[in-house]
Scaffold this active site. Structure first.
Site, PDB file in Angstrom:
ATOM      1  N   LYS A  20      16.541 -19.446 -21.673  1.00  0.00           N
ATOM      2  CA  LYS A  20      16.400 -20.343 -22.660  1.00  0.00           C
ATOM      3  C   LYS A  20      16.256 -22.003 -22.169  1.00  0.00           C
ATOM      4  CE  LYS A  20      18.015 -17.622 -26.527  1.00  0.00           C
ATOM      5  NZ  LYS A  20      19.402 -17.278 -27.287  1.00  0.00           N
ATOM      6  N   GLN A  61      25.207 -19.631 -28.772  1.00  0.00           N
ATOM      7  CA  GLN A  61      24.913 -18.281 -28.188  1.00  0.00           C
ATOM      8  C   GLN A  61      25.999 -17.176 -29.000  1.00  0.00           C
ATOM      9  OE1 GLN A  61      22.170 -17.111 -26.392  1.00  0.00           O
ATOM     10  NE2 GLN A  61      22.853 -15.007 -27.083  1.00  0.00           N
ATOM     11  N   ASP A  98      18.009 -21.828 -34.781  1.00  0.00           N
ATOM     12  CA  ASP A  98      18.247 -20.406 -34.655  1.00  0.00           C
ATOM     13  C   ASP A  98      17.989 -19.783 -36.127  1.00  0.00           C
ATOM     14  OD1 ASP A  98      18.400 -18.567 -32.807  1.00  0.00           O
ATOM     15  OD2 ASP A  98      20.986 -18.740 -32.834  1.00  0.00           O
TER      16      ASP A  98
END
Ligand code: NAD
Length: 289
Positions: A54, A98, A121
């Site tokens: 990422k 994460q 997200d």
């Protein structure tokens, strides 16, 4: 019939290039690059690989990447204080924590702590609610990537019968919401569904998000249907999806695993970060992004 194989890798590369070009415009107008902050707690090797890729993709798209690596035994309050700092930091447009987090941490409390307008997200309940009610917000990256592929293959999805297999908060449920918004007739199937093959046989669009290698069989598939395979299963034969590759004999189009949905997730994450930077900076983006 042999299905068209949908090249998610190529589509994602095109999306990343469009995002990179638009990021340069946002940078010029706002006087700073779009900024993406990723938080990794602990040493889980798979999570470390995701975070690294990422970060790399963020830099390659001309954006700023802020990586925060924290020890596995960090206290809830310390992690929340970091999220608060990122929420308040004007250089940060997108925040991703994460998952999964170590067991002693309250994952839901962390997700709801993120400013919904930086939640690239799309996991915050406010963004789930916005998606369900048709308001602008952030949509989880994997289902949004599936939608982009479906639109590319089929154009207008209106009136099509869609079956989503799986009802998770990160894939199945948001996928169903997106397809409803496209005017599909949507069925959500899951572990308690009776006669799944019969349900799948009705569908023009099948999105499989279960995590069971080769579960969807050729005799479940309506001839000409479009199959989107979200599943990632590690087997002795390597990485495989939830759709048996033999379905290519019946389907009209299908995504491969790997190289289908997988590459779309990071590309959409970059897109969401760009959209956040543009919104925060008052810049209007090209509708194609
Ligand atoms: P999950 O485990 O949270 O949900 C799985 C869903 O499958 C559940 O809703 C369950 O009801 C359903 N299910 C289980 N057994 C079933 C059965 N026999 N018949 C019908 N439905 C059944 O998983 P998830 O997080 O939604 O992920 C699903 C898959 O997608 C996994 O393989 C995961 O690795 C993959 N995934 C890929 C990406 C990506 O490509 N970037 C992103 C997220 C998830």
């Amino acid at each position: 019939m042999t299905a068209r194989i949908i090249d998610g890798k190529a589509f994602a590369a095109g999306l990343r290039a469009r995002v990179g070009a638009a990021a340069a415009e946002v940078t010029a107008e706002c006087g700073r690059k779009p900024g993406f902050a990723v938080v990794l707690v602990g040493e889980d090797p798979a999570s470390a690989v995701y975070v690294r890729s990422k970060g790399k993709a963020t830099l390659a798209a001309g954006m700023e990447s802020f990586e925060h690596r924290l020890p596995a035994d960090i206290a809830q309050g310390t992690l929340e204080a970091l999220v608060d700092r990122l929420n308040a930091d004007p250089a940060v447009d997108g925040i991703l924590v994460q998952l999964p987090l170590p067991k002693h941490l309250d994952e839901s409390a962390i997700i709801t702590r993120i400013d919904p307008d930086k939640d690239v997200d799309g996991f915050h309940p406010v963004n789930a609610g916005r998606l369900a009610t048709g308001l602008a917000g952030f949509v989880p990256c994997t289902p949004y990537g599936c939608l982009l592929l479906l639109r590319d293959v089929l154009g207008d999805l209106s009136g099509l019968d869609a079956v989503v297999i799986g009802r998770s908060n990160i894939v199945g449920k948001p996928m169903a919401q997106l397809l409803i918004a496209e005017s599909c007739t949507v069925t959500v199937a899951h572990s308690r569904t009776r006669d799944l093959p019969e349900v799948v046989r009705r569908a023009d669009i099948v999105v499989a998000a279960v995590g069971r290698a080769g579960m969807v069989k050729p005799d479940w598939v309506k001839p000409g249907a479009t199959l989107i395979d979200v599943g990632i299963n590690r087997t002795e034969a390597g990485l495989v999806g939830d759709v048996d590759p033999a379905c290519a004999e019946v389907a009209g189009a299908m995504t491969p695993v790997p190289g289908g949905v997988g590459p779309m997730t990071i590309a959409v994450l970059l897109r969401n970060t760009l959209v956040s930077a543009a919104r925060r900076g008052g810049v209007t983006l090209d509708a194609a992004i």
